[in-house]
Design a protein around this motif. Structure first.
Motif, PDB file in Angstrom:
ATOM      1  N   ARG A  44     103.203 -24.595  22.234  1.00 37.95           N
ATOM      2  CA  ARG A  44     103.943 -26.025  22.223  1.00 37.95           C
ATOM      3  C   ARG A  44     103.508 -26.862  21.188  1.00 37.95           C
ATOM      4  N   VAL A  45     101.780 -27.130  21.566  1.00 35.40           N
ATOM      5  CA  VAL A  45     101.108 -28.219  20.756  1.00 35.40           C
ATOM      6  C   VAL A  45     101.582 -27.672  19.001  1.00 35.40           C
ATOM      7  N   LEU A  46     100.977 -26.681  19.050  1.00 35.44           N
ATOM      8  CA  LEU A  46     101.242 -25.640  17.553  1.00 35.44           C
ATOM      9  C   LEU A  46     102.634 -26.608  17.404  1.00 35.44           C
ATOM     10  N   LEU A  47     103.891 -25.403  17.555  1.00 35.25           N
ATOM     11  CA  LEU A  47     105.052 -26.277  17.473  1.00 35.25           C
ATOM     12  C   LEU A  47     104.509 -27.590  16.478  1.00 35.25           C
ATOM     13  N   HIS A  48     104.191 -28.292  17.974  1.00 34.94           N
ATOM     14  CA  HIS A  48     104.428 -29.908  17.789  1.00 34.94           C
ATOM     15  C   HIS A  48     104.028 -30.717  16.305  1.00 34.94           C
ATOM     16  N   GLU A  49     102.641 -30.450  15.808  1.00 35.59           N
ATOM     17  CA  GLU A  49     101.645 -29.758  15.189  1.00 35.59           C
ATOM     18  C   GLU A  49     102.499 -29.387  13.617  1.00 35.59           C
ATOM     19  N   ILE A  50     103.536 -28.388  13.471  1.00 38.35           N
ATOM     20  CA  ILE A  50     103.837 -28.060  12.666  1.00 38.35           C
ATOM     21  C   ILE A  50     105.262 -28.947  12.193  1.00 38.35           C
ATOM     22  N   ILE A  51     105.581 -29.989  13.330  1.00 38.00           N
ATOM     23  CA  ILE A  51     106.952 -30.657  12.939  1.00 38.00           C
ATOM     24  C   ILE A  51     106.470 -31.682  12.804  1.00 38.00           C
ATOM     25  N   LYS A  52     105.635 -32.024  13.288  1.00 39.87           N
ATOM     26  CA  LYS A  52     105.274 -33.926  12.722  1.00 39.87           C
ATOM     27  C   LYS A  52     104.761 -33.911  11.162  1.00 39.87           C
ATOM     28  N   GLY A  53     104.389 -32.780  11.307  1.00 39.53           N
ATOM     29  CA  GLY A  53     103.057 -32.309   9.309  1.00 39.53           C
ATOM     30  C   GLY A  53     103.491 -31.819   8.307  1.00 39.53           C
ATOM     31  N   GLY A  54     104.589 -30.550   8.843  1.00 41.31           N
ATOM     32  CA  GLY A  54     105.256 -30.006   7.161  1.00 41.31           C
ATOM     33  C   GLY A  54     104.003 -29.517   7.134  1.00 41.31           C
ATOM     34  N   VAL A  59      99.177 -27.710   9.494  1.00 40.32           N
ATOM     35  CA  VAL A  59      99.661 -26.344   8.843  1.00 40.32           C
ATOM     36  C   VAL A  59     101.966 -26.561   9.039  1.00 40.32           C
ATOM     37  N   GLY A  60     102.660 -25.243   7.894  1.00 38.62           N
ATOM     38  CA  GLY A  60     103.793 -25.079   8.248  1.00 38.62           C
ATOM     39  C   GLY A  60     104.356 -24.536   8.801  1.00 38.62           C
ATOM     40  N   LEU A  61     105.647 -24.131   8.548  1.00 32.18           N
ATOM     41  CA  LEU A  61     105.846 -22.689   9.435  1.00 32.18           C
ATOM     42  C   LEU A  61     106.575 -21.670   8.161  1.00 32.18           C
ATOM     43  N   ARG A  62     105.494 -22.529   7.012  1.00 27.37           N
ATOM     44  CA  ARG A  62     106.041 -21.195   5.743  1.00 27.37           C
ATOM     45  C   ARG A  62     104.676 -20.407   6.462  1.00 27.37           C
ATOM     46  N   HIS A  63     103.470 -20.992   6.714  1.00 23.37           N
ATOM     47  CA  HIS A  63     102.463 -20.097   6.980  1.00 23.37           C
ATOM     48  C   HIS A  63     102.425 -18.912   8.643  1.00 23.37           C
ATOM     49  N   VAL A  64     104.091 -19.559   9.442  1.00 26.03           N
ATOM     50  CA  VAL A  64     104.533 -18.690  10.448  1.00 26.03           C
ATOM     51  C   VAL A  64     105.432 -17.698   9.924  1.00 26.03           C
ATOM     52  N   VAL A  65     106.277 -17.991   9.409  1.00 27.33           N
ATOM     53  CA  VAL A  65     106.854 -16.651   8.762  1.00 27.33           C
ATOM     54  C   VAL A  65     105.739 -15.973   8.050  1.00 27.33           C
ATOM     55  N   ASP A  66     105.145 -16.371   7.446  1.00 28.30           N
ATOM     56  CA  ASP A  66     104.372 -15.192   6.947  1.00 28.30           C
ATOM     57  C   ASP A  66     103.661 -14.113   8.044  1.00 28.30           C
ATOM     58  N   MET A 107     101.226 -28.246   4.990  1.00 28.34           N
ATOM     59  CA  MET A 107      99.762 -28.945   4.760  1.00 28.34           C
ATOM     60  C   MET A 107      99.219 -30.018   5.370  1.00 28.34           C
ATOM     61  N   GLY A 108     100.064 -30.557   6.278  1.00 24.92           N
ATOM     62  CA  GLY A 108     100.671 -31.379   7.254  1.00 24.92           C
ATOM     63  C   GLY A 108     100.642 -32.552   5.943  1.00 24.92           C
ATOM     64  N   LYS A 109     101.855 -32.023   4.775  1.00 28.09           N
ATOM     65  CA  LYS A 109     101.811 -33.695   3.871  1.00 28.09           C
ATOM     66  C   LYS A 109     102.637 -34.499   4.371  1.00 28.09           C
ATOM     67  N   TYR A 110     103.335 -34.444   5.503  1.00 24.23           N
ATOM     68  CA  TYR A 110     104.250 -34.972   5.669  1.00 24.23           C
ATOM     69  C   TYR A 110     104.621 -35.779   7.341  1.00 24.23           C
ATOM     70  N   ASP A 111     102.538 -36.567   7.619  1.00 13.96           N
ATOM     71  CA  ASP A 111     102.435 -36.575   9.015  1.00 13.96           C
ATOM     72  C   ASP A 111     102.205 -37.532   9.028  1.00 13.96           C
ATOM     73  N   GLU A 112     103.046 -38.447   9.527  1.00 14.08           N
ATOM     74  CA  GLU A 112     102.719 -39.989   9.774  1.00 14.08           C
ATOM     75  C   GLU A 112     101.349 -40.474   9.710  1.00 14.08           C
ATOM     76  N   ARG A 113     100.747 -39.774  10.472  1.00 10.36           N
ATOM     77  CA  ARG A 113      99.438 -39.666  11.350  1.00 10.36           C
ATOM     78  C   ARG A 113      97.948 -39.241  10.980  1.00 10.36           C
TER      79      ARG A 113
END
Length: 359
Positions: free
Chosen positions: A290-300, A227-234, A302-308
């Motif tokens: 904090r877990v949600l924020l961590h996932e957002i930062i790591k993945g961007g 999930v990315g910040l766009r969902h949060v801003v929505d 739709m999770g497109k940038y998640d190196e994991r």
């Protein structure tokens, strides 16, 4: 202060005119901020913050940086105008065929933003009345062979814009939560199918519907792909635009399995983006937030940038299952119900698709 924290402070400044200007702005790498905003799909919101800067700070951006950002803003506006036009065309075509419908997320959410051409557009998601068998049969009568999932079927592209036809707005992996959620959607469908956005040529969900639907949609992305910040801003703009309607109760959120993710999102909206306490749907949950924020930062987005993500998001079934299972394990302590039931739902979904996919 790390750069991501500084960028989140700037996002808060961009959203809230009463927020103080971050002191870290003097040391910003504006090109890096632009890349951060692109990964999170919030570059138009960040640009609003840049427009609010005083002249001395604006002069710290190079001409190339300004032109890059402005070109992106113009493209987003053009794309929005096209998607609005195509969305109205799709909605009206379904109406002429005797189907009531409304747009989910996307352009419906965009109408909540300060300007309706500001949100980064995506697919056209339209919820069509009638249930899965009826809607799937109709779509396949027009053009068979589309990909079918539990909640939507791919449709013809409207111009260059993919269309997803929903017979269920969203879902939960936990079968009891899902049963209640589908009943809740059905109970509120009438108000959505008759809630026309004046001047836009289509219907959109009501505020009350979106408080639950957008939360379940964000939760689904968090558990399955990212999930990315766009969902949060929505969701920020949704709560900012509360027309005075009651918010979901604790009992309702718990019954639908959304209490934990609601608390996480409220912490992020309140603590990070400064949404006032009186606008929150429930008390903030810092631990899960904090877990949600961590996932957002790591993945961007739709999770497109998640190196994991074991090679990134892919249609390869083996890699996809490994990636989703890994997310289940990682998030299990924080969102146990969905994570424990998610593998079961994947198996159920496999057989559901076998049953409903035309031969």
């Amino acid at each position: 202060m790390d750069k991501n924290t500084a960028y989140l402070e700037f996002l808060r400044w961009s959203l809230d005119e009463s927020a103080p200007l971050p002191t870290s702005v003097d040391n910003f790498d504006w090109s890096d901020l632009y890349m951060f905003s692109r990964k999170q799909t919030v570059e138009t919101t960040m640009w609003k913050g840049i427009e609010r800067l005083d002249l001395s700070h604006k002069l710290s951006l190079s001409e190339t940086e300004v032109l890059t950002w402005m070109a992106r803003i113009k493209k987003v506006e053009r794309n929005n105008r096209m998607v609005y036009e195509k969305a109205a065309w799709v909605w009206n075509n379904f109406r002429r065929e005797g189907f009531r419908s409304c747009l989910l997320k996307g352009q419906g959410n965009a109408l909540l933003y300060p300007t309706p051409y500001m949100r980064i557009p995506g697919d056209i998601d339209i919820w069509v009345e009638g249930g899965d068998d009826k809607v799937i049969s109709y779509v396949n009568s027009l053009r068979p062979g589309h990909k079918i999932t539990y909640h939507h079927i791919d449709f013809l592209k409207a111009g260059k814009v993919p269309v997803e036809v929903h017979y269920r707005p969203s879902w939960m992996s936990n079968p009891w939560h899902n049963k209640r959620l589908q009943a809740w959607f059905l109970a509120h469908s009438e108000e959505c199918f008759s809630n026309e956005a004046k001047g836009w040529g289509f219907c959109v969900p009501t505020f009350e519907f979106n408080t639950i639907y957008l939360l379940s949609h964000l939760y689904s992305h968090l558990i399955r792909e990212g999930v990315g910040l766009r969902h949060v801003v929505d969701y920020y703009h949704l709560l900012r635009n509360n027309p005075g309607k009651p918010l979901p109760s604790e009992q309702e959120l718990r019954s639908l399995g959304l209490w934990h993710v609601a608390g996480a999102l409220m912490w992020l909206l309140n603590e990070v983006l400064g949404l006032p306490d009186n606008l929150l749907v429930c008390p903030p949950d810092e631990r899960r937030g904090r877990v949600l924020l961590h996932e957002i930062i790591k993945g961007g987005n739709m999770g497109k940038y998640d190196e994991r993500a074991f090679g990134g998001l892919t249609e390869d079934s083996v890699r996809t299952n490994i990636r989703v299972s890994t997310r289940d394990i990682r998030l299990l302590l924080y969102f146990p119900s969905e994570c424990l039931w998610e593998p079961w739902f994947r198996i159920k979904h496999y057989f559901w698709r076998k049953k409903h996919q035309p031969k």
